[in-house]
Design a protein around this motif. Structure first.
Motif, short mmCIF file in Angstrom:
data_model
loop_
_atom_site.label_atom_id
_atom_site.label_comp_id
_atom_site.label_asym_id
_atom_site.label_seq_id
_atom_site.Cartn_x
_atom_site.Cartn_y
_atom_site.Cartn_z
N VAL A 101 0.99 -1.08 -0.12
CA VAL A 101 -0.15 -0.17 -0.01
C VAL A 101 0.80 1.19 0.06
N ILE A 102 2.13 1.26 0.59
CA ILE A 102 2.77 2.26 0.96
C ILE A 102 3.78 2.35 -0.21
N PRO A 103 3.98 3.47 -0.98
CA PRO A 103 4.96 3.62 -2.06
C PRO A 103 6.34 3.56 -1.50
N LYS A 104 7.16 2.66 -2.23
CA LYS A 104 8.49 2.34 -1.68
C LYS A 104 9.12 3.92 -1.36
N GLU A 105 8.84 4.86 -2.05
CA GLU A 105 9.61 6.10 -2.04
C GLU A 105 9.28 6.76 -0.53
N MET A 106 8.24 6.14 -0.11
CA MET A 106 7.82 6.72 1.21
C MET A 106 8.40 5.94 2.35
#
Ligand code: G1P
Length: 291
Positions: free
Chosen positions: A25-30
Motif C-alpha cells: 500500500v505504501i509507495p516504496k519512495e515513502m
C-alpha cells in the motif's frame, strides 16, 4: 534553450516489489530511512545542488508522496496549538522545500518510459534524473558533482560505481575507458542494461543519478522494449551516444540501495550512527549486542 540544469526528474511510478509486503500500500519512495521518506533525501540533494524545479513521475497508489510535500493544515494547526515549535517547523519546511510538479506514468513500461513522461515539463533544456531508491551520502551532493562535470564537459553524465562479480547483472553497465586527465571520468563508447556477468563490458555500473541533454527524449520515443521487456533509459542513452558524448562519473560518496531490504538496513545503521540525537545511544546499543 537554457544551458543550466534547473530541473530534476524523479521516476517514482515503480511497484516496489523488492520490498513487499511493506510496499503493498505504501509507495516504496515513502519508506522511512530513520525518520525521513527516502524520496525526501533525493529532493533535498537536488535542492542543495541548485535545482529549482522537481518533477515527480508517479503512478497509481502513489498519492502519499503528493501529500507529503504538500501543506498539512490539520497537522500544522495541531502542532501550533500544542506549542510544538520544532515539529511545526519540520512539517512546514517539507512543504516549502521546492516547486514540485507531478506527472502520471499510466503503465509501468520501464525507467526510460518514466523519464519520457516528464518530457513536456522539462522542455528543451538539460536536466537531472534521480532514482529515489539510490540514497547517496556525500559531502558535496552527488548530483551537484555531476552538474559540475556536465558544465565542464558539455555532455550527458551518468553516475557510476565499480561492482565486482555477478552483482553487475542488476545494473546498466558502461563500455569505454577511463579519462587520462581525470580518473573519475569514463569516456563511454557503449552501455548495456543488466548484462550477464560474461557479457558485461566493464565493472562500471550505472547508479541512479544522471544529467542528460534533452535530445534523449526524442530517442526514448523511438526506444523499443529491451531488458525485462521494459523501455530502458540505458537504451535511450545508448542511442544518444551516436550523436553526443556521454560520460561516466565515479562520484565521491557512498551509495545505498534503499529500495532493497538489505540496502535499507545498511543505510539505517549508518545514517542513524551519524545523527547527533540518536548516534551515541544507538552505538552503545549496537556494541552491547552479542554479535
Ligand atoms: C535502474 C537502471 C540501471 C541502473 C540502476 C541503478 O535499474 O535501469 O541501469 O544501473 O537503476 O540503481 P533498476 O534498479 O530500476 O532495475
Amino acid at each position: 534553450m537554457s544551458k543550466r540544469v534547473r530541473k530534476a526528474v524523479f521516476p517514482a511510478g515503480g511497484l516496489g516489489t523488492r520490498f513487499l509486503p511493506a510496499t503493498k500500500v505504501i509507495p516504496k519512495e515513502m519508506l522511512a530511512l530513520v525518520d525521513k521518506p527516502i524520496i525526501q533525501y533525493g529532493v533535498e540533494e537536488a535542492i542543495a545542488s541548485g535545482i529549482e524545479h522537481i518533477i515527480i513521475v508517479t503512478g497509481r497508489g502513489k498519492g502519499a508522496m503528493e501529500d507529503h510535500f504538500d501543506i498539512s493544515y490539520e497537522l500544522d494547526a495541531t502542532l501550533e496549538k500544542k506549542g510544538k515549535k520544532e515539529l511545526l517547523e519540520l512539517s512546514r519546511n517539507i512543504s516549502s522545500l521546492a516547486r514540485i510538479s507531478y506527472v502520471r506514468q499510466k503503465e509501468p513500461l520501464g525507467l526510460g518510459h518514466a523519464v519520457l513522461c516528464a518530457k513536456d515539463l522539462v522542455g528543451d533544456e538539460p536536466f537531472a534524473v534521480l532514482l529515489p531508491d539510490d540514497v547517496i551520502d556525500a559531502q558535496v551532493p552527488c548530483i551537484k558533482q555531476m552538474i559540475d562535470v556536465f558544465n565542464e564537459k558539455g555532455g550527458s553524465v551518468l553516475a557510476t560505481m565499480t561492482i565486482e562479480g555477478a552483482a553487475i547483472s542488476a545494473y546498466g553497465v558502461l563500455a569505454g575507458s577511463q579519462d587520462s586527465a581525470n580518473p573519475r571520468i569514463y569516456n563511454c563508447t557503449g552501455m548495456v542494461e543488466k548484462p550477464k556477468l560474461e557479457d558485461a563490458p566493464s565493472k562500471q555500473a550505472i547508479i541512479g543519478r544522471y544529467v542528460l541533454t534533452p535530445a534523449v527524449f526524442e530517442l526514448l520515443e523511438r526506444t523499443t522494449p529491451g531488458a525485462g521487456g521494459e523501455i530502458q533509459l540505458t537504451d535511450g542513452i545508448l542511442a544518444l551516444l551516436k550523436h553526443e558524448k556521454v560520460f561516466g562519473y565515479t562520484f565521491e560518496g557512498k551509495r545505498f540501495d534503499a529500495g532493497d531490504k538489505f540496502g535499507m538496513l545498511q543505510a539505517t545503521v549508518e545514517f542513524a550512527l551519524k545523527r547527533n540525537d540518536l548516534g551515541p545511544k544507538f552505538r552503545d546499543y549496537l556494541k552491547g549486542l552479542a554479535l
